[in-house]
Scaffold this motif. Sequence first.
Motif, PDB file in Angstrom:
ATOM      1  N   UNK A  42       0.859  -1.192   0.000  1.00 24.08           N
ATOM      2  CA  UNK A  42       0.000   0.000   0.000  1.00 24.08           C
ATOM      3  C   UNK A  42       0.889   1.233   0.000  1.00 24.08           C
ATOM      4  N   UNK A  43       0.294   2.379  -0.320  1.00 18.97           N
ATOM      5  CA  UNK A  43       1.014   3.632  -0.134  1.00 18.97           C
ATOM      6  C   UNK A  43       1.276   3.791   1.367  1.00 18.97           C
ATOM      7  N   UNK A  44       2.361   4.444   1.750  1.00 18.44           N
ATOM      8  CA  UNK A  44       2.636   4.602   3.184  1.00 18.44           C
ATOM      9  C   UNK A  44       1.592   5.465   3.875  1.00 18.44           C
ATOM     10  N   UNK A  45       1.269   5.108   5.112  1.00 19.31           N
ATOM     11  CA  UNK A  45       0.310   5.893   5.878  1.00 19.31           C
ATOM     12  C   UNK A  45       0.991   7.049   6.601  1.00 19.31           C
ATOM     13  N   UNK A  46       2.290   6.919   6.804  1.00 21.28           N
ATOM     14  CA  UNK A  46       3.061   7.975   7.442  1.00 21.28           C
ATOM     15  C   UNK A  46       4.323   8.199   6.611  1.00 21.28           C
ATOM     16  N   UNK A  47       4.565   9.437   6.238  1.00 20.04           N
ATOM     17  CA  UNK A  47       5.730   9.735   5.416  1.00 20.04           C
ATOM     18  C   UNK A  47       6.224  11.144   5.726  1.00 20.04           C
ATOM     19  N   UNK A  48       7.490  11.390   5.414  1.00 20.74           N
ATOM     20  CA  UNK A  48       8.082  12.698   5.642  1.00 20.74           C
ATOM     21  C   UNK A  48       7.767  13.623   4.477  1.00 20.74           C
ATOM     22  N   UNK A  49       7.953  13.118   3.263  1.00 23.86           N
ATOM     23  CA  UNK A  49       7.671  13.885   2.050  1.00 23.86           C
ATOM     24  C   UNK A  49       7.525  12.910   0.898  1.00 23.86           C
ATOM     25  N   UNK A  50       7.076  13.427  -0.231  1.00 23.58           N
ATOM     26  CA  UNK A  50       7.056  12.598  -1.438  1.00 23.58           C
ATOM     27  C   UNK A  50       7.549  13.429  -2.616  1.00 23.58           C
ATOM     28  N   UNK A  51       8.088  12.726  -3.601  1.00 24.50           N
ATOM     29  CA  UNK A  51       8.532  13.347  -4.850  1.00 24.50           C
ATOM     30  C   UNK A  51       7.808  12.669  -6.000  1.00 24.50           C
ATOM     31  N   UNK A  88       7.894   8.705  -5.197  1.00 22.66           N
ATOM     32  CA  UNK A  88       8.875   8.284  -4.197  1.00 22.66           C
ATOM     33  C   UNK A  88       8.542   8.953  -2.867  1.00 22.66           C
ATOM     34  N   UNK A  89       8.253   8.125  -1.866  1.00 25.64           N
ATOM     35  CA  UNK A  89       7.957   8.617  -0.526  1.00 25.64           C
ATOM     36  C   UNK A  89       9.196   8.453   0.348  1.00 25.64           C
ATOM     37  N   UNK A  90       9.516   9.481   1.114  1.00 25.62           N
ATOM     38  CA  UNK A  90      10.556   9.377   2.129  1.00 25.62           C
ATOM     39  C   UNK A  90       9.844   9.021   3.426  1.00 25.62           C
ATOM     40  N   UNK A  91      10.236   7.895   4.019  1.00 27.78           N
ATOM     41  CA  UNK A  91       9.583   7.397   5.230  1.00 27.78           C
ATOM     42  C   UNK A  91      10.604   7.224   6.342  1.00 27.78           C
ATOM     43  N   UNK A  92      10.111   7.232   7.589  1.00 23.50           N
ATOM     44  CA  UNK A  92      10.985   6.954   8.720  1.00 23.50           C
ATOM     45  C   UNK A  92      10.255   6.143   9.756  1.00 23.50           C
TER      46      UNK A  92
END
Length: 92
Positions: A42-51, A88-92
């Motif tokens: 799935x798409x991330x439910x929590x992310x820092x940013x996306x490009x 592209x999602x940046x996740x942590x």
Amino acid sequence: MAIIKPFLDSERFASTIGDGTIAVDDLTFVFADTTPDTGLTAFPTSYVSYNLYLNGIPQLDGDSTFDGTTLTILDGASQNAGVPVMIEFTVN
């Protein structure tokens, strides 16, 4: 100021303009319209940013929106169906 966790990773999803759904002048993508990195469901439910990249070119922030389940490319309906899309999602 927000505290950013020290570990960052990315999750990528590939598609083409033709796989999206036209909504008037905009183009929308849900998870099922994409080919994700291995293991993603799935798409991330929590992310820092996306490009967003169209044909390998990064797009400006105001060119798209993401509401947690759907990515919308504003005025994207006019693009050629074969143009590659990378989210592209940046996740942590």
